[in-house]
Write an enzyme that holds these catalytic residues in place. Structure first.
Site, mmCIF file in Angstrom:
data_model
loop_
_atom_site.group_PDB
_atom_site.id
_atom_site.type_symbol
_atom_site.label_atom_id
_atom_site.label_comp_id
_atom_site.label_asym_id
_atom_site.label_seq_id
_atom_site.Cartn_x
_atom_site.Cartn_y
_atom_site.Cartn_z
ATOM 1 N N ASP A 111 0.794 -1.243 0.000
ATOM 2 C CA ASP A 111 0.000 0.000 0.000
ATOM 3 C C ASP A 111 0.819 1.284 0.000
ATOM 4 O O ASP A 111 0.480 2.242 0.722
ATOM 5 C CB ASP A 111 -0.962 0.010 1.206
ATOM 6 N N ASP B 253 -4.464 -0.948 -1.624
ATOM 7 C CA ASP B 253 -5.758 -0.825 -0.976
ATOM 8 C C ASP B 253 -6.693 -0.299 -2.068
ATOM 9 O O ASP B 253 -6.375 0.694 -2.734
ATOM 10 C CB ASP B 253 -5.622 0.187 0.180
ATOM 11 N N HIS C 222 -10.545 0.260 -2.581
ATOM 12 C CA HIS C 222 -11.907 0.244 -2.071
ATOM 13 C C HIS C 222 -12.945 0.704 -3.102
ATOM 14 O O HIS C 222 -12.674 1.587 -3.911
ATOM 15 C CB HIS C 222 -12.033 1.139 -0.838
ATOM 16 N N HIS D 216 -17.383 2.333 0.634
ATOM 17 C CA HIS D 216 -16.942 1.090 1.280
ATOM 18 C C HIS D 216 -17.305 1.067 2.769
ATOM 19 O O HIS D 216 -17.325 2.104 3.433
ATOM 20 C CB HIS D 216 -15.422 0.949 1.108
ATOM 21 N N HIS E 62 -10.960 6.667 1.428
ATOM 22 C CA HIS E 62 -9.569 6.598 0.958
ATOM 23 C C HIS E 62 -9.402 5.493 -0.079
ATOM 24 O O HIS E 62 -10.178 4.544 -0.120
ATOM 25 C CB HIS E 62 -8.616 6.347 2.140
ATOM 26 N N LYS F 153 -6.827 -5.261 -2.803
ATOM 27 C CA LYS F 153 -7.593 -5.785 -1.671
ATOM 28 C C LYS F 153 -8.514 -4.704 -1.135
ATOM 29 O O LYS F 153 -8.275 -3.516 -1.354
ATOM 30 C CB LYS F 153 -6.631 -6.256 -0.578
ATOM 31 N N CYS G 190 -2.034 -2.546 7.688
ATOM 32 C CA CYS G 190 -1.893 -3.492 6.577
ATOM 33 C C CYS G 190 -0.575 -4.266 6.596
ATOM 34 O O CYS G 190 -0.538 -5.433 6.203
ATOM 35 C CB CYS G 190 -2.115 -2.769 5.258
HETATM 36 C C1 VGL Z 1 -4.696 0.777 5.763
HETATM 37 C C2 VGL Z 1 -6.250 1.738 7.125
HETATM 38 C C3 VGL Z 1 -7.224 1.567 6.172
HETATM 39 C C4 VGL Z 1 -3.272 0.367 5.561
HETATM 40 C C5 VGL Z 1 -5.652 0.575 4.802
HETATM 41 O O1 VGL Z 1 -2.818 0.260 4.396
HETATM 42 O O2 VGL Z 1 -2.580 0.165 6.579
HETATM 43 N N1 VGL Z 1 -5.003 1.344 6.927
HETATM 44 N N2 VGL Z 1 -6.917 0.982 5.018
HETATM 45 ZN ZN ZN Z 2 -8.334 0.856 3.489
#
Ligand code: VGL
Ligand code: ZN
Length: 240
Positions: free
Chosen positions: A43, A81, A83, A87, A116, A141, A186
């Site tokens: 990410d 990430d 979404h 979401h 996000h 994901k 993550c």
């Molecule tokens: C993440 C919060 C929400 C991450 C992803 O990549 O750590 N944190 N979505």
């Molecule tokens: Zn996320």
């Protein structure tokens, strides 16, 4: 004859241990990722750096570290990430709930985030400057509208897999080095699932940055240590 056999047995046992002992150590005790190791870059997206929708403090600082690390790996895997709009992990999808609070969803406790990393938006793109020309797979994901997925391996329902473990196993990968954003979400969830799936697992601390929500960073390191995830620095890898 007996003596001979015992000697043989003993030397075989010694050899066996040496052959099994992960990791491959180069001269000077540094880690040498071989053909059965993969770097997982979690990410490193615009959403998680300054100017993004869920900026992680110092998030962009991982980019040069990861670029250097990647040169030491034959196998590089990237995650995003990814979404859907609206979401279930977005506070905006739950009337009266604020970002960074928690609610109970059918699969368990869920932190609610600002909107996000929406699929296909510039916010969800990889950070410019990330140089991973040898990356072999991008795994996305969090695309199930009702279920979050911090982990690159398994959604937050702890049932639905992304396919990454199967992919890595099919390719003979035994060891993973996890980097990226965020350490305590993550990265940690991916590292814990990698370990649970049987991979030798390292988190490269200086190639990560954390959100640290209500002590989540310390809790994540504690949990990872308890499960046998190894905490290293990029300088522990040969040539980095
Ligand atoms: C993440 C919060 C929400 C991450 C992803 O990549 O750590 N944190 N979505
Ligand atoms: Zn996320």
């Amino acid at each position: 004859m007996t003596l001979h056999r015992r000697t043989l047995l003993r030397s075989t046992a010694t050899l066996g241990l040496a052959a099994l002992a992960p990791p491959l150590l180069a001269a000077g005790g540094k880690l040498r990722p071989g053909a059965s190791a993969a770097l997982i870059v979690v990410d490193v997206q615009n959403c998680f750096v300054d100017g993004g929708t869920l900026p992680v403090k110092g998030g962009a600082e991982v980019v040069p570290v990861i670029n250097r690390l990647a040169k030491a790996f034959r196998n590089v895997i990237v995650t995003q990430d990814w979404h859907t709009p609206g979401h279930a992990s977005f506070a905006s999808a739950h009337a009266g709930h604020k970002p960074f609070s928690s609610i109970r969803l059918p699969y368990g406790e869920q932190v609610l985030w600002p909107d996000h990393c929406v699929q296909g938006t510039p916010d969800a793109a990889l950070v410019e400057g990330l140089e991973l020309p040898t990356a072999q797979l991008i795994i996305r994901k969090g695309y199930n509208p009702g279920v979050d997925s911090y982990s690159a391996f398994q959604e937050a329902d702890r049932k639905t897999v992304t396919g990454l473990a199967g992919y890595l196993k099919a390719r003979g990968i035994k060891t993973v080095y996890v980097t990226g954003l965020a350490t305590d979400f993550c990265v940690a969830w991916s590292a814990l699932d990698a370990r649970a799936a049987g991979f030798e697992t390292y988190v490269v601390e200086d190639a990560t940055r954390a959100i640290d929500l209500n002590g989540s960073l310390a809790a994540a390191w504690k949990q990872m240590a308890a499960k046998g995830v190894r905490r290293i620095q990029s300088s522990d890898v040969e040539g980095v």
